[in-house]
Design a protein around this motif. Structure first.
Motif, short mmCIF file in Angstrom:
data_model
loop_
_atom_site.label_atom_id
_atom_site.label_comp_id
_atom_site.label_asym_id
_atom_site.label_seq_id
_atom_site.Cartn_x
_atom_site.Cartn_y
_atom_site.Cartn_z
N GLU B 160 69.61 -43.52 58.35
CA GLU B 160 71.17 -43.25 58.47
C GLU B 160 71.32 -42.80 59.26
OE1 GLU B 160 71.90 -43.46 53.41
OE2 GLU B 160 72.55 -41.15 54.40
N THR B 161 72.24 -42.62 60.05
CA THR B 161 72.43 -41.44 60.81
C THR B 161 73.92 -40.99 60.71
OG1 THR B 161 73.34 -43.44 61.93
CG2 THR B 161 70.79 -42.48 63.31
N GLU B 162 73.77 -39.33 61.22
CA GLU B 162 74.79 -38.44 60.97
C GLU B 162 75.48 -37.82 61.89
OE1 GLU B 162 74.71 -35.67 57.62
OE2 GLU B 162 74.77 -34.66 58.67
N VAL B 163 76.58 -38.19 62.68
CA VAL B 163 76.68 -37.13 64.00
C VAL B 163 78.29 -36.40 64.26
CG1 VAL B 163 76.79 -39.95 65.90
CG2 VAL B 163 78.35 -39.11 65.10
N PHE B 164 77.76 -35.43 65.25
CA PHE B 164 79.83 -34.91 64.80
C PHE B 164 80.18 -35.41 65.84
CE2 PHE B 164 75.72 -31.49 64.41
CZ PHE B 164 76.02 -30.65 63.89
N LEU B 169 81.53 -26.81 70.64
CA LEU B 169 80.30 -28.34 71.95
C LEU B 169 78.36 -27.86 70.87
CD1 LEU B 169 79.95 -30.79 72.32
CD2 LEU B 169 80.78 -29.94 74.43
N CYS B 170 77.71 -27.26 70.30
CA CYS B 170 76.35 -26.88 70.12
C CYS B 170 75.20 -27.29 70.26
CB CYS B 170 76.50 -26.51 69.16
SG CYS B 170 74.84 -24.98 68.07
N VAL B 171 74.71 -27.69 71.57
CA VAL B 171 73.74 -28.37 71.93
C VAL B 171 72.69 -28.28 70.83
CG1 VAL B 171 73.02 -30.25 73.29
CG2 VAL B 171 75.40 -29.95 74.03
N PRO B 256 83.72 -23.68 77.99
CA PRO B 256 83.91 -23.38 76.76
C PRO B 256 84.81 -24.13 75.92
CG PRO B 256 84.82 -21.97 78.71
CD PRO B 256 84.13 -23.02 79.07
N VAL B 257 84.46 -25.33 75.37
CA VAL B 257 85.56 -26.33 74.63
C VAL B 257 85.17 -26.91 73.91
CG1 VAL B 257 86.32 -26.85 77.18
CG2 VAL B 257 85.05 -28.13 76.31
N SER B 258 85.67 -27.84 72.75
CA SER B 258 84.86 -27.98 71.93
C SER B 258 85.04 -29.40 71.87
CB SER B 258 86.32 -27.69 70.46
OG SER B 258 85.78 -26.62 70.42
N LEU B 259 84.14 -29.91 71.06
CA LEU B 259 84.25 -31.41 70.34
C LEU B 259 85.54 -31.98 70.22
CD1 LEU B 259 82.02 -34.40 70.77
CD2 LEU B 259 81.21 -33.49 69.24
N ASP B 260 85.61 -33.07 69.88
CA ASP B 260 86.81 -33.94 68.85
C ASP B 260 86.42 -35.16 69.60
OD1 ASP B 260 88.78 -35.20 67.88
OD2 ASP B 260 90.37 -34.07 68.30
N ALA B 261 85.90 -36.31 69.07
CA ALA B 261 85.18 -37.83 68.67
C ALA B 261 86.04 -38.01 67.99
CB ALA B 261 84.00 -37.18 68.59
N THR B 262 87.38 -38.08 67.68
CA THR B 262 88.39 -38.70 66.48
C THR B 262 88.46 -40.01 66.92
OG1 THR B 262 90.13 -36.10 66.95
CG2 THR B 262 90.54 -38.76 65.15
N SER B 321 91.04 -26.61 73.92
CA SER B 321 91.22 -27.72 74.45
C SER B 321 89.49 -28.67 74.07
CB SER B 321 91.10 -27.87 76.27
OG SER B 321 89.90 -27.09 76.47
N ALA B 322 89.51 -29.96 74.00
CA ALA B 322 89.00 -30.46 73.57
C ALA B 322 88.42 -31.78 74.68
CB ALA B 322 88.56 -31.38 72.39
N THR B 323 87.08 -32.10 74.30
CA THR B 323 86.29 -33.52 74.84
C THR B 323 85.85 -34.06 74.10
OG1 THR B 323 83.95 -33.32 76.01
CG2 THR B 323 84.25 -31.57 75.42
N THR B 324 85.75 -34.92 74.38
CA THR B 324 84.83 -36.07 73.96
C THR B 324 82.85 -36.64 74.04
OG1 THR B 324 84.51 -38.09 75.43
CG2 THR B 324 86.37 -37.11 73.48
N GLY B 325 82.75 -34.47 74.46
CA GLY B 325 81.58 -34.31 74.51
C GLY B 325 80.39 -35.44 75.14
N ALA B 326 79.22 -35.63 75.21
CA ALA B 326 78.46 -37.03 75.55
C ALA B 326 78.63 -37.86 75.37
CB ALA B 326 77.11 -36.05 75.02
N TYR B 327 79.20 -38.49 73.80
CA TYR B 327 79.63 -39.56 73.58
C TYR B 327 80.00 -40.82 74.87
CZ TYR B 327 78.91 -38.09 68.71
OH TYR B 327 78.60 -36.57 67.76
#
Ligand code: SF4
Lengths: 166, 332
Positions: B160-164, B169-171, B256-262, B321-327
């Motif tokens: 199984e895979t689990e993703v944030f 955004l703690c890499v 310094p932003v957060s991940l939000d991949a909703t 503010s938020a980012t979809t990060g690397a996704y």
């Protein structure tokens, strides 16, 4: 709302005694607060509620809370300070707002020993305190019922979060 | 439905997560064995057992993160944590160190093992190695992959895979944590303390907010503006002027932003992801309750093929503010 109120009838000494009684009661019923604080229990926290007339100095380990007139110099010695409006403190304590979010947005500011502030925030967050319930329990019947009604009315009128939400 | 894996730094946060609809809650013991070893946070042994019982009674599961790297000669602390998590009835333990994983697989053969994001296994060969060698059942993917890469990984692995999907955004990969170790002498990976509060100082200097870590100025913002926590991998750096250009100041590694991949949840579901993880064991029960409620609604919407709710949580994100990060981007 507090700005429009006249200065409290309590002297700082009386306010300190009442707050210390409240603090002792909370510590007695929630021993996990002091164990979570660990070595930071010995820190002196300056609670600066900017829209209240008195500065509070909290010493968790000694279970002591003292009140100081804002005008009286110098500011009491402390290891850490938390500053913000009453609404922010109450919302954080009662679980309706996240402490970090209040901090990121500048509604709460901290200075001094950041570890101690973090430990305090986490310990209080875990304790799920409810100020209305704590005050009620300090009062004898029928005063407790009156107090509960008064707090509910105060919460409605002021918009302050006066009891636990999460 | 996709499984929602939610953070709890305290027993109160665990209860808040379960009550708000978490399928699974992850937490850690109050010592160096977990990567969120912060003052006032985490669980004693009795608290862990009570937390597991609370979750189980409501149909939820508890995962125990023992995801730092044991120091030579000190392995007993980490071994004890695995045994105690097993004893407390945890559904699984989340581990990163290959030696500790081997120990857990040998000593507790019936204990379910998840591979922590700290192990930074980001390709099928690495993941299959852990699965085949130690019977790892789930891998938490580091936040450096695109959805396409996750799809490709899932095609080549059987676990199984689990993703944030939300939070800091703690890499924890690519050497970033070494910055924090360098500034403070304490390691995110070994001691579980990233940019520890004991080394953080906030101050108001000449009408501006300053946030320092280990004496180094990390952020300076105007008074009244948000002040990010001085995490060095998301710090502001000044590169000196060179022959080819003037000095530059900016966030070199990460904003310094957060991940939000909703909005990416349906795509992650199609990519074969089993579980969605919310970061934030260091946050309050208020945060946990609000975020879990929002994401429970989102995974239910994804299950029903409905559109994703958007922008519900802006206030809770770092830097607001938020980012979809690397996704959804290529890695810098
Ligand atoms: S240094 Fe960055 S990547 Fe490492 S633990 Fe801290 S926030 Fe996470």
């Amino acid at each position: 709302m507090l700005r429009r109120l006249p200065a409290p009838p309590l002297s700082p000494a009386l306010a300190g005694r009442a707050l210390s009684a409240l603090l002792r009661r909370i510590a007695r019923r929630n021993p996990a607060i002091l164990s979570r604080l660990g070595p930071h229990g010995a820190a002196r926290f300056l609670i600066d509620v900017t829209d209240a007339p008195l500065l509070l100095l909290m010493e968790p380990q000694a279970q002591r809370m003292t009140a100081h007139r804002r005008s009286a110099a110098p500011v009491p010695g402390h290891d850490a300070a938390i500053r913000g409006r009453l609404a922010a403190f109450l919302a954080m304590l009662h679980g309706s707002e996240d402490g970090d979010a209040l901090f990121f947005s500048g509604e709460l500011a901290i200075a001094g020993d950041t570890s101690a502030v973090l430990a305090l925030r986490n310990a209080l967050d875990d304790a799920e305190l409810d100020l209305t319930a704590e005050l009620e329990a300090l009062a004898r019947p029928p005063l407790d019922v009156w107090l509960r009604r008064m707090m509910a009315a105060a919460a409605r009128r002021s918009g302050y979060v006066l009891s636990r939400e999460v | 439905m996709m499984e929602l894996v939610c953070p709890a730094g305290t027993p109160a946060a665990l209860r808040a997560a379960v009550d708000a609809g978490a399928h699974t809650v992850y937490c850690g013991f109050a010592d160096e064995t977990n990567a969120r070893n912060f003052p006032g946070l985490n669980f004693s042994r009795p608290e862990m057992a009570e937390g597991v019982a609370y979750a189980k009674a409501r149909g939820a599961r508890v995962l125990v993160a023992i995801n730092t790297f044991p120091r030579a000669g000190e392995q007993a602390l980490w071994h004890r944590a695995v045994a105690d998590a097993h004893g407390a009835g945890a559904h699984a333990v989340i581990l990163a160190d290959p030696g500790l994983i081997a120990h857990a697989a040998d000593t507790h053969p019936d204990l379910r093992l998840h591979l922590s994001v700290q192990a930074a296994a980001a390709n099928p060969d690495a993941i299959n190695f852990y699965a085949e060698s130690f019977g790892i059942r789930r891998v938490v993917l580091p936040r450096v992959l695109t959805v396409e890469e996750i799809t490709a990984i899932n095609r080549e692995i059987d676990i199984e895979t689990e993703v944030f999907v939300f939070g800091g955004l703690c890499v924890m990969a690519e050497g970033r944590c070494s910055l924090s170790s360098w500034a403070t002498g304490l390691s995110p990976n070994m001691n579980g303390v990233c940019s520890p509060a004991s080394h953080v100082v906030y101050d108001e200097v000449a009408g501006q907010n300053e946030a320092r870590l280990g004496g180094l100025l990390i952020h300076r913002t105007p008074k009244g503006a948000p002040v990010p926590y001085p995490t060095l991998c998301k710090g502001c750096f000044t590169a000196p002027a060179t022959d080819t250009g003037p000095a530059q100041t900016g966030h070199i590694f990460e904003d310094p932003v957060s991940l939000d991949a909703t909005e990416l949840i349906p795509r992650l579901q199609r990519a074969g992801v089993t579980a969605l993880k919310i970061e934030g064991r260091q946050r309050s029960r208020a945060y946990v309750a609000q975020v879990v409620r929002a994401f429970r609604a989102a995974v239910e919407a994804a299950e029903a093929g409905a559109p994703m709710p958007a922008g519900l949580l802006a206030k809770l994100t770092e830097g607001q503010s938020a980012t979809t990060g690397a996704y959804a981007k290529t890695w810098r």
